[in-house]
Design a protein around this motif. Structure first.
Motif, PDB file in Angstrom:
ATOM      1  N   SER A 150      92.506 -17.576  80.412  1.00  0.00           N
ATOM      2  CA  SER A 150      91.565 -16.762  80.882  1.00  0.00           C
ATOM      3  C   SER A 150      91.045 -15.862  79.859  1.00  0.00           C
ATOM      4  O   SER A 150      91.741 -15.486  78.811  1.00  0.00           O
ATOM      5  N   GLN A 152      88.009 -12.551  79.014  1.00  0.00           N
ATOM      6  CA  GLN A 152      87.218 -11.604  79.710  1.00  0.00           C
ATOM      7  C   GLN A 152      86.014 -11.139  78.804  1.00  0.00           C
ATOM      8  O   GLN A 152      85.356 -10.286  79.002  1.00  0.00           O
ATOM      9  N   GLU A 154      82.347 -13.079  77.722  1.00  0.00           N
ATOM     10  CA  GLU A 154      81.497 -14.248  77.683  1.00  0.00           C
ATOM     11  C   GLU A 154      81.304 -15.039  76.675  1.00  0.00           C
ATOM     12  O   GLU A 154      81.230 -16.267  76.713  1.00  0.00           O
ATOM     13  N   VAL A 157      83.777 -17.869  76.475  1.00  0.00           N
ATOM     14  CA  VAL A 157      83.463 -19.102  77.362  1.00  0.00           C
ATOM     15  C   VAL A 157      82.890 -20.103  76.934  1.00  0.00           C
ATOM     16  O   VAL A 157      83.116 -21.392  76.736  1.00  0.00           O
ATOM     17  N   VAL A 167      85.092 -23.610  83.132  1.00  0.00           N
ATOM     18  CA  VAL A 167      85.278 -22.315  84.128  1.00  0.00           C
ATOM     19  C   VAL A 167      85.753 -23.043  85.429  1.00  0.00           C
ATOM     20  O   VAL A 167      84.694 -23.902  86.283  1.00  0.00           O
ATOM     21  N   ARG A 169      87.181 -20.517  87.863  1.00  0.00           N
ATOM     22  CA  ARG A 169      87.207 -19.521  88.750  1.00  0.00           C
ATOM     23  C   ARG A 169      86.816 -18.220  87.770  1.00  0.00           C
ATOM     24  O   ARG A 169      87.137 -18.235  86.792  1.00  0.00           O
ATOM     25  N   GLU A 170      86.046 -17.357  88.454  1.00  0.00           N
ATOM     26  CA  GLU A 170      85.527 -16.195  88.069  1.00  0.00           C
ATOM     27  C   GLU A 170      85.653 -15.139  88.975  1.00  0.00           C
ATOM     28  O   GLU A 170      85.578 -15.117  90.039  1.00  0.00           O
ATOM     29  N   THR A 177      84.425  -8.946  83.967  1.00  0.00           N
ATOM     30  CA  THR A 177      84.538 -10.277  84.458  1.00  0.00           C
ATOM     31  C   THR A 177      85.828 -10.820  83.636  1.00  0.00           C
ATOM     32  O   THR A 177      85.741 -10.871  82.665  1.00  0.00           O
ATOM     33  N   SER A 178      86.431 -11.792  84.769  1.00  0.00           N
ATOM     34  CA  SER A 178      87.367 -12.622  84.162  1.00  0.00           C
ATOM     35  C   SER A 178      87.164 -13.901  84.309  1.00  0.00           C
ATOM     36  O   SER A 178      87.108 -14.512  85.601  1.00  0.00           O
ATOM     37  N   TRP A 179      87.232 -14.876  83.533  1.00  0.00           N
ATOM     38  CA  TRP A 179      86.885 -16.175  83.669  1.00  0.00           C
ATOM     39  C   TRP A 179      87.909 -16.954  83.503  1.00  0.00           C
ATOM     40  O   TRP A 179      88.773 -17.116  82.483  1.00  0.00           O
ATOM     41  N   SER A 180      88.663 -17.961  84.542  1.00  0.00           N
ATOM     42  CA  SER A 180      89.720 -18.825  84.279  1.00  0.00           C
ATOM     43  C   SER A 180      89.139 -20.071  83.853  1.00  0.00           C
ATOM     44  O   SER A 180      88.085 -20.660  84.520  1.00  0.00           O
ATOM     45  N   MET A 181      89.784 -20.670  82.862  1.00  0.00           N
ATOM     46  CA  MET A 181      89.187 -21.939  82.347  1.00  0.00           C
ATOM     47  C   MET A 181      90.233 -22.919  82.253  1.00  0.00           C
ATOM     48  O   MET A 181      91.573 -22.730  82.089  1.00  0.00           O
TER      49      MET A 181
END
Length: 198
Positions: A150, A152, A154, A157, A167, A169-170, A177-181
């Motif tokens: 994850s 936080q 951008e 990403v 990605v 999940r956001e 914002t937290s992006w799960s990758m």
């Protein structure tokens, strides 16, 4: 991680010097807690640490209370106050919940977890972090497991996209914002060839 939105939020209304003191203490404890395992990965150049990340395998034991006692993590409320500790526990619980939900959506497949990836600012853009991470990703590929992280930020990403992460999940929090990758394992070409040997 000084300006990472999650850590800025975690530290609340503290000033920069307090945040740096807390983060240094916190990351030293995290490094120590995994020091006797294969989790910590580091790159040194001329004796200087230039890149670091944690690569947690599916069979790595969870951190327990005795581990936290051993490295002094339980001193945090006395050193930094109960407020930051409450926010840290809450944030950790939220991230772990998101992680469980992501893993469940992929049929509870065991995953490697990539955590705390950092490259010294003077060494960024030279491919050091990419090369070190590619070596670790080959391990996950050989084991046949996906890798979960994850971030936080951008800009991260885009970096992880180039390494095959997508990605999945956001999540939006108060100030970030937290992006799960997730990166699926790449198969060796020899393993995917099903043709005749003759």
């Amino acid at each position: 991680f000084e300006n990472s939105p999650a850590y800025v939020s975690l530290c609340g209304n503290c000033d920069r010097s307090w945040r740096l003191r807390f983060l240094q203490w916190f990351f030293e404890r995290n490094f120590e807690i995994r020091a006797n395992s294969q989790v910590n990965r580091a790159v040194f150049r001329d004796g200087q640490l230039v890149a670091f990340f944690m690569f947690v395998t599916p069979n790595t034991p969870d951190v327990g209370l005795l581990d936290m006692l051993r490295v002094g993590l339980l001193q945090a409320p006395f050193l930094f106050g109960i407020g930051v500790v409450k926010r840290l526990i809450s944030l950790k619980a939220e991230y772990e919940k998101v992680e469980r939900e992501v893993i469940a959506s992929y049929y509870n497949t065991p995953v490697y977890r990539l955590e705390r990836m950092i490259v010294h600012p003077n060494e960024q853009g030279m491919g050091i972090g990419t090369h070190a991470l590619e070596l670790a990703l080959k391990e996950a590929d050989s084991a046949g497991f996906p890798v979960l992280l994850s971030t936080q930020e951008e800009r991260n990403v885009r970096f992880y996209n180039r390494l095959g992460f997508e990605v999945v999940r956001e999540d939006s929090y108060d100030t970030y914002t937290s992006w799960s990758m997730l990166r699926q394992p790449k198969q060796n070409k020899a393993e995917t060839y099903h043709g005749s040997d003759s």
